[in-house]
Scaffold this motif. Structure first.
Motif, PDB file in Angstrom:
ATOM      1  N   ARG A   1      30.233  33.578  29.031  1.00  0.00           N
ATOM      2  CA  ARG A   1      30.766  34.732  28.304  1.00  0.00           C
ATOM      3  C   ARG A   1      32.267  34.888  28.524  1.00  0.00           C
TER       4      ARG A   1
ATOM      5  N   LYS B   1      17.342  35.023  31.680  1.00  0.00           N
ATOM      6  CA  LYS B   1      18.725  35.397  31.966  1.00  0.00           C
ATOM      7  C   LYS B   1      19.702  34.372  31.418  1.00  0.00           C
TER       8      LYS B   1
ATOM      9  N   ALA C   1      17.765  34.106  26.789  1.00  0.00           N
ATOM     10  CA  ALA C   1      17.548  35.248  25.894  1.00  0.00           C
ATOM     11  C   ALA C   1      18.693  35.327  24.886  1.00  0.00           C
ATOM     12  N   PRO C   2      18.399  35.548  23.607  1.00  0.00           N
ATOM     13  CA  PRO C   2      19.449  35.548  22.579  1.00  0.00           C
ATOM     14  C   PRO C   2      20.605  36.490  22.881  1.00  0.00           C
ATOM     15  N   GLU C   3      20.311  37.661  23.425  1.00  0.00           N
ATOM     16  CA  GLU C   3      21.380  38.619  23.690  1.00  0.00           C
ATOM     17  C   GLU C   3      22.341  38.135  24.773  1.00  0.00           C
ATOM     18  N   VAL C   4      21.861  37.238  25.635  1.00  0.00           N
ATOM     19  CA  VAL C   4      22.717  36.693  26.701  1.00  0.00           C
ATOM     20  C   VAL C   4      23.805  35.802  26.111  1.00  0.00           C
ATOM     21  N   ASN C   5      23.473  35.123  25.022  1.00  0.00           N
ATOM     22  CA  ASN C   5      24.404  34.174  24.408  1.00  0.00           C
ATOM     23  C   ASN C   5      24.909  34.649  23.055  1.00  0.00           C
ATOM     24  N   GLN C   6      24.950  35.945  22.896  1.00  0.00           N
ATOM     25  CA  GLN C   6      25.422  36.521  21.635  1.00  0.00           C
ATOM     26  C   GLN C   6      26.855  36.085  21.351  1.00  0.00           C
TER      27      GLN C   6
ATOM     28  N   MET D   1      13.667  32.259  18.768  1.00  0.00           N
ATOM     29  CA  MET D   1      14.748  33.093  19.294  1.00  0.00           C
ATOM     30  C   MET D   1      16.029  32.957  18.481  1.00  0.00           C
TER      31      MET D   1
END
Length: 317
Positions: free
Chosen positions: A11, A42, A45-50, A76
């Motif tokens: 990120r 962790k 998950a899609p939101e982790v790699n948004q 996903m």
């Protein structure tokens, strides 16, 4: 790179240096139970790699486990999954996974046949080494790979017994390139803009960079014609990495331990800092760590490109 290119790193790196086309995630190992664990989520998950083009990497020798995991990743929203045949760690190869799978080309062919016949709704790429302990092993392995519609075959031209030591065995890769019909990627000892330019002219569809990008986070920007990393930028970037790990771990001490691992590579951006970085490794408090980082930043000049300071010969004298 397990432990170094996890979500807290990705990120921040993508925020500061968005020139990477995609990030290959450190491998996850699917189990017989068809769901990812909380720890694995962790990373995947899609939101982790948004807002990041991320490619999950799977480590397994069981086709059924690869198949359910690939289907789940497709659901996903991922468009590619990578099979890891390169990890040389003893605990991995002892189970016949990673580079350990390369010892059994017949079983590997059966595995690939099953996953490619499963009509998975996701592209499958493969990261591989040349073999276990002989360059000649790639003769049979390359024949196995040629039978399948691999999205990209990313080759790290070392053997498992090499681990990450010595020079890459580029001559072996060159001799097999014409026989491999699938798109080829290259990975191994890419450190400078000249390295990127050289490999970019060799017909590879993509280049994968690990240690070189850790050492010089602005490498891709510079390769695209941008500026080298500045001292202020480096300071802001490393502080953001530290903050990211403090949040992820919920623990300053553990974050400091992770930062010391990065400094093994980062100090190669500073002229003559080989001895000074040892004070960072020895730091036992946040104050000690910060003061020693500041001393390196203020004392040593920065280079535009990192040195290959972690090189180890294949055979020790």
């Amino acid at each position: 790179m397990e432990g170094l290119t996890g979500a807290p790193f990705r990120r921040v790196h993508a925020q500061f240096f968005p020139e990477a086309d995609r990030y290959y995630l450190p491998f996850v190992t699917p189990t017989q139970e068809p769901k990812f664990t909380e720890r694995q989520l962790k990373e995947v998950a899609p939101e982790v790699n948004q807002a990041i083009h991320a490619v999950p990497q799977l480590l397994t020798r069981r086709a059924e486990d690869f198949i359910w995991a690939a289907k789940t990743l497709s659901d996903m929203g991922y468009d590619e999954v990578n099979l890891n045949l390169g990890c040389p760690a003893g605990t991995v190869v002892a189970k016949g996974k990673g580079a350990g799978f390369l010892r059994d080309p017949a079983e590997l062919e059966r595995f690939l046949n099953r996953i490619f016949n499963a009509n998975l709704p996701i592209a499958i790429s493969v990261k591989t080494r040349l073999g276990w302990n002989s360059e000649s092993e790639f003769d049979l392995l390359s024949d196995v790979f040629s039978h399948f519609p691999i999205h990209t075959l990313i080759i790290h031209p070392r053997l498992r017994q090499d681990f990450y030591k010595g020079q890459v065995r580029r001559n072996v890769l060159e001799s097999y390139r014409c026989a491999l019909q699938c798109p080829l990627g290259y990975n191994g000892d890419i450190l400078t803009v000249e390295d990127i330019k050289r490999e970019s002219t060799q017909g590879f569809s993509q280049l994968m960079v690990g240690r070189g990008l850790i050492a010089n986070p602005a490498l891709f920007r510079k390769a695209r014609g941008g500026a080298a990393i500045t001292r202020t930028e480096f300071d802001d970037y490393t502080q953001a990495i530290f903050d990211s790990y403090c949040y992820a771990f919920g623990n300053v001490k553990n974050a400091l331990m992770r930062m010391k691992e990065y400094w093994f590579f980062w100090h190669n951006l500073f002229n003559g800092a080989e001895k000074a970085v040892k004070s960072i490794y020895k730091a036992k408090s946040l104050e000690d760590y910060q003061s020693n980082c500041r001393r390196i930043l203020e004392t040593y000049s920065m280079t535009e490109e990192a040195r290959f300071g972690w090189f180890k010969p294949l055979y020790e004298p």
